[in-house]
Motif scaffolding. Structure first.
Motif, PDB file in Angstrom:
ATOM      1  N   GLN A 106       0.861  -1.179   0.000  1.00 49.07           N
ATOM      2  CA  GLN A 106       0.000   0.000   0.000  1.00 49.07           C
ATOM      3  C   GLN A 106       0.894   1.225   0.000  1.00 49.07           C
ATOM      4  O   GLN A 106       1.663   1.449   0.925  1.00 49.07           O
ATOM      5  N   LYS A 110      -5.587   3.816  -0.297  1.00 49.35           N
ATOM      6  CA  LYS A 110      -6.272   3.043  -1.327  1.00 49.35           C
ATOM      7  C   LYS A 110      -5.500   2.928  -2.643  1.00 49.35           C
ATOM      8  O   LYS A 110      -6.040   2.556  -3.668  1.00 49.35           O
ATOM      9  N   LYS A 111      -4.203   3.262  -2.646  1.00 51.32           N
ATOM     10  CA  LYS A 111      -3.359   3.085  -3.830  1.00 51.32           C
ATOM     11  C   LYS A 111      -2.343   1.996  -3.513  1.00 51.32           C
ATOM     12  O   LYS A 111      -1.540   2.124  -2.598  1.00 51.32           O
ATOM     13  N   GLU A 113       0.385  -1.266  -4.965  1.00 50.06           N
ATOM     14  CA  GLU A 113       1.296  -1.727  -6.013  1.00 50.06           C
ATOM     15  C   GLU A 113       1.442  -3.237  -5.897  1.00 50.06           C
ATOM     16  O   GLU A 113       1.670  -3.759  -4.808  1.00 50.06           O
ATOM     17  N   PHE A 142      -9.413  -0.662  -2.433  1.00 48.40           N
ATOM     18  CA  PHE A 142      -8.427   0.027  -3.266  1.00 48.40           C
ATOM     19  C   PHE A 142      -9.127   0.937  -4.275  1.00 48.40           C
ATOM     20  O   PHE A 142     -10.279   0.715  -4.636  1.00 48.40           O
ATOM     21  N   ASN A 143      -8.424   1.956  -4.704  1.00 49.10           N
ATOM     22  CA  ASN A 143      -8.849   2.795  -5.829  1.00 49.10           C
ATOM     23  C   ASN A 143      -7.989   2.536  -7.045  1.00 49.10           C
ATOM     24  O   ASN A 143      -8.406   2.773  -8.172  1.00 49.10           O
ATOM     25  N   GLU A 144      -6.767   2.071  -6.793  1.00 51.12           N
ATOM     26  CA  GLU A 144      -5.807   1.894  -7.883  1.00 51.12           C
ATOM     27  C   GLU A 144      -4.818   0.801  -7.505  1.00 51.12           C
ATOM     28  O   GLU A 144      -4.410   0.690  -6.353  1.00 51.12           O
ATOM     29  N   LYS A 146      -1.172  -0.582  -9.231  1.00 46.26           N
ATOM     30  CA  LYS A 146      -0.146  -0.444 -10.269  1.00 46.26           C
ATOM     31  C   LYS A 146       0.866  -1.559 -10.114  1.00 46.26           C
ATOM     32  O   LYS A 146       0.967  -2.185  -9.062  1.00 46.26           O
TER      33      LYS A 146
END
Length: 185
Positions: A106, A110-111, A113, A142-144, A146
């Motif tokens: 994290q 909420k982002k 990886e 989560f929002n995203e 990557k």
């Protein structure tokens, strides 16, 4: 030295040419015996040379959270870059044997990886990445999400793990870290 810079340019240009033709290529020079063995096994799998490994299907597996020590031990043995830090470590188990690991970190509210994914080198695991990723999506807020890919192993010219998981290519780093630099993080 100037010769090393020129050799590096030739290798990169050859690699780009192969990729534009839908081909893969690599030049391997290893002084690390463990890394040499890992790369040899990975290439045998990619090229389908003399590969008669047990196939494991995700539908026959169970997903559970695992601790950092178990993730580290598994990744150091089964991922070319070894362990990657994370906040969440998920394991895919077949008959109580850990066969796949996926790590998430994290970065901010909420982002997340996706920092590592690996299957056990001694088996062919089909669908375990999707099962692990879907578990994360279902159980974490989560929002995203990557991730970063080493294009030597995940070509952009063919469907790869990231495509299958629903990622889209955002950018290509011009000067990615070298493998030995990444193993030390």
């Amino acid at each position: 030295s100037e010769a090393m810079i020129r050799a590096d340019e030739i290798i990169k240009n050859t690699y780009r040419t192969l990729m534009t033709r839908g081909m893969k290529g690599c030049y391997v020079y290893c002084t690390d015996d463990g890394l040499r063995k890992y790369i040899k096994e990975k290439l045998k799998y990619i090229l389908k040379c003399g590969y008669k490994k047990t196939k494991i299907y995700a539908r026959n597996c169970v997903i559970n959270e695992i601790d950092r020590q178990d993730a580290k031990k598994f990744l150091d043995k089964n991922h070319i870059q070894g362990y990657g830090s994370g906040s969440v470590y998920l394991g895919c188990f077949y008959k109580n044997e850990l066969v796949s690991v996926m790590c998430f970190k994290q970065n901010s509210n909420k982002k997340w990886e996706l920092t590592r994914f690996a299957n056990i080198n001694s088996k062919i695991c089909i669908g375990t990445a999707s099962k692990l990723f879907n578990f994360f999506i279902k159980h974490y807020n989560f929002n995203e999400i990557k991730s970063f890919a080493d294009r030597r192993w995940s070509s952009i010219l063919e469907e790869n793990l990231y495509d299958k998981l629903g990622f889209r290519l955002e950018s290509i780093l011009k000067n990615p870290k070298k493998l030995d630099e990444m193993k030390n993080h």
